[in-house]
Design an enzyme around this catalytic site. Sequence first.
Site, PDB file in Angstrom:
ATOM      1  NE  ARG A 172      28.742 115.818  23.569  1.00 45.53           N
ATOM      2  CZ  ARG A 172      29.538 114.683  23.781  1.00 45.53           C
ATOM      3  NH1 ARG A 172      29.611 113.708  22.818  1.00 45.53           N
ATOM      4  NH2 ARG A 172      30.457 114.561  24.516  1.00 45.53           N
ATOM      5  CB  SER A 221      27.539 121.972  26.553  1.00 46.92           C
ATOM      6  OG  SER A 221      28.315 121.679  27.781  1.00 46.92           O
ATOM      7  CD  GLU A 291      26.192 119.334  23.110  1.00 48.35           C
ATOM      8  OE1 GLU A 291      27.139 119.642  23.216  1.00 48.35           O
ATOM      9  OE2 GLU A 291      25.356 118.508  23.914  1.00 48.35           O
TER      10      GLU A 291
HETATM   11  C1  LIG Z   1      22.586 119.581  33.487  1.00 51.09           C
HETATM   12  C2  LIG Z   1      22.634 119.053  31.787  1.00 51.09           C
HETATM   13  C3  LIG Z   1      23.938 118.304  31.615  1.00 51.09           C
HETATM   14  C4  LIG Z   1      24.370 117.445  30.540  1.00 51.09           C
HETATM   15  N1  LIG Z   1      25.343 117.154  30.121  1.00 51.09           N
HETATM   16  C5  LIG Z   1      25.653 116.377  29.068  1.00 51.09           C
HETATM   17  C6  LIG Z   1      26.794 115.673  28.903  1.00 51.09           C
HETATM   18  O1  LIG Z   1      27.801 115.575  29.852  1.00 51.09           O
HETATM   19  N2  LIG Z   1      27.213 115.088  27.677  1.00 51.09           N
HETATM   20  C7  LIG Z   1      26.061 115.335  26.600  1.00 51.09           C
HETATM   21  O2  LIG Z   1      26.286 114.743  25.586  1.00 51.09           O
HETATM   22  N3  LIG Z   1      25.089 115.735  26.945  1.00 51.09           N
HETATM   23  C8  LIG Z   1      24.729 116.553  28.095  1.00 51.09           C
HETATM   24  N4  LIG Z   1      23.433 117.113  28.148  1.00 51.09           N
HETATM   25  C9  LIG Z   1      22.578 117.228  26.906  1.00 51.09           C
HETATM   26  C10 LIG Z   1      21.316 116.288  26.949  1.00 51.09           C
HETATM   27  O3  LIG Z   1      21.283 115.627  28.203  1.00 51.09           O
HETATM   28  C11 LIG Z   1      21.940 115.103  26.087  1.00 51.09           C
HETATM   29  O4  LIG Z   1      22.059 115.717  24.675  1.00 51.09           O
HETATM   30  C12 LIG Z   1      20.944 114.008  26.028  1.00 51.09           C
HETATM   31  O5  LIG Z   1      21.394 113.090  25.097  1.00 51.09           O
HETATM   32  C13 LIG Z   1      19.517 114.646  25.417  1.00 51.09           C
HETATM   33  O6  LIG Z   1      18.518 113.462  25.751  1.00 51.09           O
HETATM   34  P1  LIG Z   1      16.976 113.972  25.952  1.00 51.09           P
HETATM   35  O7  LIG Z   1      16.201 112.533  26.132  1.00 51.09           O
HETATM   36  O8  LIG Z   1      16.829 114.881  26.959  1.00 51.09           O
HETATM   37  O9  LIG Z   1      16.677 114.375  24.206  1.00 51.09           O
HETATM   38  P2  LIG Z   1      15.840 115.632  23.945  1.00 51.09           P
HETATM   39  O10 LIG Z   1      16.781 116.995  24.423  1.00 51.09           O
HETATM   40  O11 LIG Z   1      14.258 115.386  24.243  1.00 51.09           O
HETATM   41  O12 LIG Z   1      15.979 115.626  22.358  1.00 51.09           O
HETATM   42  C14 LIG Z   1      17.248 115.959  21.675  1.00 51.09           C
HETATM   43  C15 LIG Z   1      17.482 115.422  20.291  1.00 51.09           C
HETATM   44  O13 LIG Z   1      17.152 114.067  20.208  1.00 51.09           O
HETATM   45  C16 LIG Z   1      16.027 113.726  19.441  1.00 51.09           C
HETATM   46  N5  LIG Z   1      15.489 112.593  19.862  1.00 51.09           N
HETATM   47  C17 LIG Z   1      15.122 112.256  21.204  1.00 51.09           C
HETATM   48  N6  LIG Z   1      14.713 110.825  21.350  1.00 51.09           N
HETATM   49  C18 LIG Z   1      14.667 110.566  19.880  1.00 51.09           C
HETATM   50  C19 LIG Z   1      14.471 109.104  19.298  1.00 51.09           C
HETATM   51  N7  LIG Z   1      13.794 108.400  20.175  1.00 51.09           N
HETATM   52  N8  LIG Z   1      14.628 108.958  18.072  1.00 51.09           N
HETATM   53  C20 LIG Z   1      15.153 109.842  17.240  1.00 51.09           C
HETATM   54  N9  LIG Z   1      15.282 111.301  17.871  1.00 51.09           N
HETATM   55  C21 LIG Z   1      15.103 111.323  19.194  1.00 51.09           C
HETATM   56  C22 LIG Z   1      15.014 114.932  19.515  1.00 51.09           C
HETATM   57  O14 LIG Z   1      14.251 114.882  18.351  1.00 51.09           O
HETATM   58  C23 LIG Z   1      15.927 116.144  19.509  1.00 51.09           C
HETATM   59  O15 LIG Z   1      16.590 116.230  18.198  1.00 51.09           O
HETATM   60  C24 LIG Z   1      23.222 117.950  29.430  1.00 51.09           C
HETATM   61  C25 LIG Z   1      22.175 118.500  29.628  1.00 51.09           C
HETATM   62  C26 LIG Z   1      21.879 119.146  30.987  1.00 51.09           C
HETATM   63  C27 LIG Z   1      20.588 119.579  31.103  1.00 51.09           C
END
Ligand SMILES: Cc1cc2nc3c(=O)[nH]c(=O)nc-3n(C[C@H](O)[C@H](O)[C@H](O)COP(=O)(O)OP(=O)(O)OC[C@H]3O[C@@H](n4cnc5c(N)ncnc54)[C@H](O)[C@@H]3O)c2cc1C
Length: 303
Positions: A172, A221, A291
């Site tokens: 992560r 998480s 995380e």
């Molecule tokens: C109900 C729920 C369940 C989840 N289950 C999991 C799971 O099983 N496993 C897991 O790993 N995560 C899980 N997550 C967390 C989350 O979904 C992941 O970390 C996901 O990858 C974040 O993606 P996002 O597009 O929403 O990123 P954001 O939350 O919008 O951004 C997260 C980070 O990524 C960076 N970022 C986003 N896009 C880019 C880009 N294009 N270039 C560079 N940096 C960028 C942002 O600047 C920020 O630092 C869960 C979340 C929820 C709400």
Amino acid sequence: MMVASSMQNFKGSLLLDEPMAKHTSWRIGGTADQFYTPADIDDLICFVEQLADTENIFFLGLGSNLLVRDSGFRGTVISLKGSLSDIELLDGNVLRAGAGTSCAKLARFCHRNNLIGGEFFAGIPGLLGGALAMNAGAFGGETWPLVKSVTTLNKQGEVFTRTPLDYEIDYRNVKSIDNEWFVSADLQFESGDGEAAAQSVKHLLAQRASSQPTGLPSCGSVFKNPQADYAARLIEACELKGYAIGGAVVSEKHANFIINRGSAKARDVEALICFIQKTVKKQHGIDLQTEVKIIGEADNESL
Ligand SMILES: Cc1cc2nc3c(=O)[nH]c(=O)nc-3n(C[C@H](O)[C@H](O)[C@H](O)COP(=O)(O)OP(=O)(O)OC[C@H]3O[C@@H](n4cnc5c(N)ncnc54)[C@H](O)[C@@H]3O)c2cc1C
């Protein structure tokens, strides 16, 4: 507020003072000075190029791993939701997907094309860019082992092709290159039985729905699992399920989730994070690492 006059050269949408609560899965967060959704990659390059060198830029996916403080974000948020979301199949079980592709769409594309190994993406409620930034994973699968190469963009509007060797990749956590963001990735899969993969996705999603409060506002998480243990187990052992500060509460269903009961402020969530860390440290001697990413200036009332 939508801006028109300064938008003549751009095809995307620019909003000013945009409440980030509308763009995070916690439904929390103050305003961003500028919020830009590019129309396409060329538009994104043009937009980034004209920003001042000193401008703070934040790339946003679906905000599913993000706490924006109540004071908001001073700078420009670039949202890839609804943009850069094309997927194409290349030779040799490789696909190229834009950073704005949702993880769910990626999983569907894989099983429809008899590609195996991307089933875990189905449960991650974010975009590919976020999955690359976080090395998102679930049920034994992770993003970066699938990456052949990524395309990135820097503040000057220059585009690069990079390989996993250019990054420090961990659980992560991905140490990226400063002021460089993901715009697409080439991902390598195995070939196999797409129908079986689709069934496995159904099974994984049902498992997730039974163990996590998936329909409620959270960031998934909050803490990383410490070595050889689970953050949720430690928090539960401290009897913190149901513990609340303001509108933020530790989920009764999964102790590593903090839920917004409807009126939570970022400062409630941060105070609860801090309280959980102190309690787990006191009772188990373990430092829980977050995380979730936290952005914005800490206001005086935070923590
Ligand atoms: C109900 C729920 C369940 C989840 N289950 C999991 C799971 O099983 N496993 C897991 O790993 N995560 C899980 N997550 C967390 C989350 O979904 C992941 O970390 C996901 O990858 C974040 O993606 P996002 O597009 O929403 O990123 P954001 O939350 O919008 O951004 C997260 C980070 O990524 C960076 N970022 C986003 N896009 C880019 C880009 N294009 N270039 C560079 N940096 C960028 C942002 O600047 C920020 O630092 C869960 C979340 C929820 C709400």
